[in-house]
Design a protein around this motif. Structure first.
Motif, mmCIF file in Angstrom:
data_model
loop_
_atom_site.group_PDB
_atom_site.id
_atom_site.type_symbol
_atom_site.label_atom_id
_atom_site.label_comp_id
_atom_site.label_asym_id
_atom_site.label_seq_id
_atom_site.Cartn_x
_atom_site.Cartn_y
_atom_site.Cartn_z
ATOM 1 N N MET A 118 0.806 -1.220 0.000
ATOM 2 C CA MET A 118 0.000 0.000 0.000
ATOM 3 C C MET A 118 0.843 1.276 0.000
ATOM 4 N N ILE A 119 2.113 1.181 0.345
ATOM 5 C CA ILE A 119 2.967 2.374 0.337
ATOM 6 C C ILE A 119 3.076 2.955 -1.068
ATOM 7 N N LEU A 120 2.817 2.126 -2.079
ATOM 8 C CA LEU A 120 2.876 2.602 -3.453
ATOM 9 C C LEU A 120 1.708 3.533 -3.794
ATOM 10 N N LEU A 121 0.711 3.610 -2.907
ATOM 11 C CA LEU A 121 -0.350 4.602 -3.094
ATOM 12 C C LEU A 121 0.234 6.014 -3.084
ATOM 13 N N VAL A 122 1.346 6.187 -2.393
ATOM 14 C CA VAL A 122 2.017 7.487 -2.352
ATOM 15 C C VAL A 122 2.500 7.877 -3.745
ATOM 16 N N PHE A 123 2.855 6.909 -4.563
ATOM 17 C CA PHE A 123 3.253 7.195 -5.947
ATOM 18 C C PHE A 123 2.058 7.698 -6.747
ATOM 19 N N VAL A 124 0.890 7.136 -6.468
ATOM 20 C CA VAL A 124 -0.340 7.533 -7.163
ATOM 21 C C VAL A 124 -0.778 8.924 -6.717
ATOM 22 N N ASP A 125 -0.723 9.166 -5.406
ATOM 23 C CA ASP A 125 -1.117 10.462 -4.855
ATOM 24 C C ASP A 125 -0.290 10.719 -3.598
ATOM 25 N N LYS A 126 0.520 11.751 -3.636
ATOM 26 C CA LYS A 126 1.440 12.069 -2.538
ATOM 27 C C LYS A 126 0.727 12.255 -1.202
ATOM 28 N N ARG A 127 -0.530 12.618 -1.266
ATOM 29 C CA ARG A 127 -1.264 12.888 -0.027
ATOM 30 C C ARG A 127 -1.547 11.640 0.795
ATOM 31 N N TYR A 128 -1.241 10.459 0.264
ATOM 32 C CA TYR A 128 -1.347 9.232 1.063
ATOM 33 C C TYR A 128 -0.166 9.079 2.028
ATOM 34 N N GLY A 129 0.856 9.911 1.870
ATOM 35 C CA GLY A 129 2.051 9.816 2.710
ATOM 36 C C GLY A 129 1.764 9.817 4.207
ATOM 37 N N PRO A 130 1.086 10.830 4.729
ATOM 38 C CA PRO A 130 0.808 10.846 6.173
ATOM 39 C C PRO A 130 0.007 9.624 6.644
ATOM 40 N N ALA A 131 -0.897 9.153 5.815
ATOM 41 C CA ALA A 131 -1.688 7.969 6.182
ATOM 42 C C ALA A 131 -0.786 6.745 6.323
ATOM 43 N N MET A 132 0.187 6.612 5.420
ATOM 44 C CA MET A 132 1.089 5.459 5.484
ATOM 45 C C MET A 132 2.013 5.544 6.698
ATOM 46 N N THR A 190 9.643 4.157 7.258
ATOM 47 C CA THR A 190 8.500 4.452 6.392
ATOM 48 C C THR A 190 8.510 5.913 5.971
ATOM 49 N N PHE A 191 8.809 6.811 6.901
ATOM 50 C CA PHE A 191 8.884 8.238 6.578
ATOM 51 C C PHE A 191 9.899 8.480 5.458
ATOM 52 N N CYS A 192 11.076 7.900 5.589
ATOM 53 C CA CYS A 192 12.123 8.070 4.569
ATOM 54 C C CYS A 192 11.666 7.526 3.219
ATOM 55 N N ALA A 193 11.052 6.345 3.229
ATOM 56 C CA ALA A 193 10.566 5.740 1.984
ATOM 57 C C ALA A 193 9.483 6.607 1.340
ATOM 58 N N VAL A 194 8.553 7.089 2.153
ATOM 59 C CA VAL A 194 7.469 7.936 1.642
ATOM 60 C C VAL A 194 8.040 9.199 0.990
ATOM 61 N N GLU A 195 8.983 9.842 1.656
ATOM 62 C CA GLU A 195 9.563 11.072 1.110
ATOM 63 C C GLU A 195 10.255 10.814 -0.230
ATOM 64 N N CYS A 196 10.906 9.679 -0.368
ATOM 65 C CA CYS A 196 11.577 9.355 -1.633
ATOM 66 C C CYS A 196 10.574 8.933 -2.707
ATOM 67 N N ILE A 197 9.550 8.203 -2.322
ATOM 68 C CA ILE A 197 8.511 7.800 -3.288
ATOM 69 C C ILE A 197 7.825 9.038 -3.853
ATOM 70 N N LYS A 198 7.563 10.033 -3.024
ATOM 71 C CA LYS A 198 6.924 11.279 -3.478
ATOM 72 C C LYS A 198 7.716 11.934 -4.606
ATOM 73 N N ARG A 199 9.020 11.778 -4.595
ATOM 74 C CA ARG A 199 9.889 12.432 -5.568
ATOM 75 C C ARG A 199 10.223 11.532 -6.765
ATOM 76 N N SER A 200 9.788 10.293 -6.724
ATOM 77 C CA SER A 200 10.115 9.340 -7.789
ATOM 78 C C SER A 200 9.290 9.615 -9.039
ATOM 79 N N LYS A 201 9.951 9.494 -10.166
ATOM 80 C CA LYS A 201 9.281 9.659 -11.463
ATOM 81 C C LYS A 201 8.902 8.301 -12.061
ATOM 82 N N SER A 202 9.501 7.245 -11.539
ATOM 83 C CA SER A 202 9.283 5.900 -12.065
ATOM 84 C C SER A 202 8.688 5.010 -10.972
#
Length: 159
Positions: free
Chosen positions: A42-56, A81-93
């Motif tokens: 489910m952490i990949l939801l952050v890739f779909v929409d960054k606003r899922y970050g705090p929820a994760m 998880t915080f570190c992963a979320v922050e990096c996923i938010k910035r990922s293009k792939s």
């Protein structure tokens, strides 16, 4: 700061609750030196929409409240998880996004080494392997397919 709709807040709450329930449902696999935490997909939801970050991040903290390591796991696991979320938010792939949670398993390896005196390299490897299997090998194809389904994508975006 942008106001969020009631729908967006509700979706984040549902996602966080689902993560916690899925983690606890397979608790023996979710904690320890060998982990297959299927809720991590489910952490990949952050890739779909960054606003899922705090929820994760919140979901990880809540799920780890009942970890055998207690508050230590809340702190270390949530930091990873915080570190992963922050990096996923910035990922293009999407593929690159799937690798961040695996990379930050190093934090869990340190935790288990310090708290449980488990061997750092081996423990880090087994945790990273489990995370890679779950998020990249299982999560990537699921989210790749999801990203092609416009109706489903529209449903999970927090607009």
């Amino acid at each position: 700061m942008r106001k969020q709709s009631v729908r967006a807040i509700a979706m984040q709450a549902i996602v966080a609750a689902l993560y916690v329930v899925l983690t606890w449902a397979v608790a023996p696999l979710s904690f320890g030196a060998v982990q297959f935490r299927f809720s991590e997909i489910m952490i990949l939801l952050v890739f779909v929409d960054k606003r899922y970050g705090p929820a994760m991040i919140l979901a990880c903290a809540l799920a780890n409240c009942f970890s055998p390591l207690g508050i230590v796991d809340v702190i270390f696991g949530t930091a990873a998880t915080f570190c992963a979320v922050e990096c996923i938010k910035r990922s293009k792939s999407l593929l690159i996004a799937t690798l961040w949670p695996t990379l930050f398993c190093v934090i869990i390896g340190v935790e288990l080494n310090v708290v449980s005196d488990l061997p750092f390299l081996f423990t880090t490897f087994t945790i990273m392997l489990g995370e890679f299997v779950v998020v990249t090998c299982i999560g990537y194809p699921i989210f790749k397919a999801l990203m092609k389904n416009e109706a489903l994508l529209k449903l999970i975006k927090l607009d």
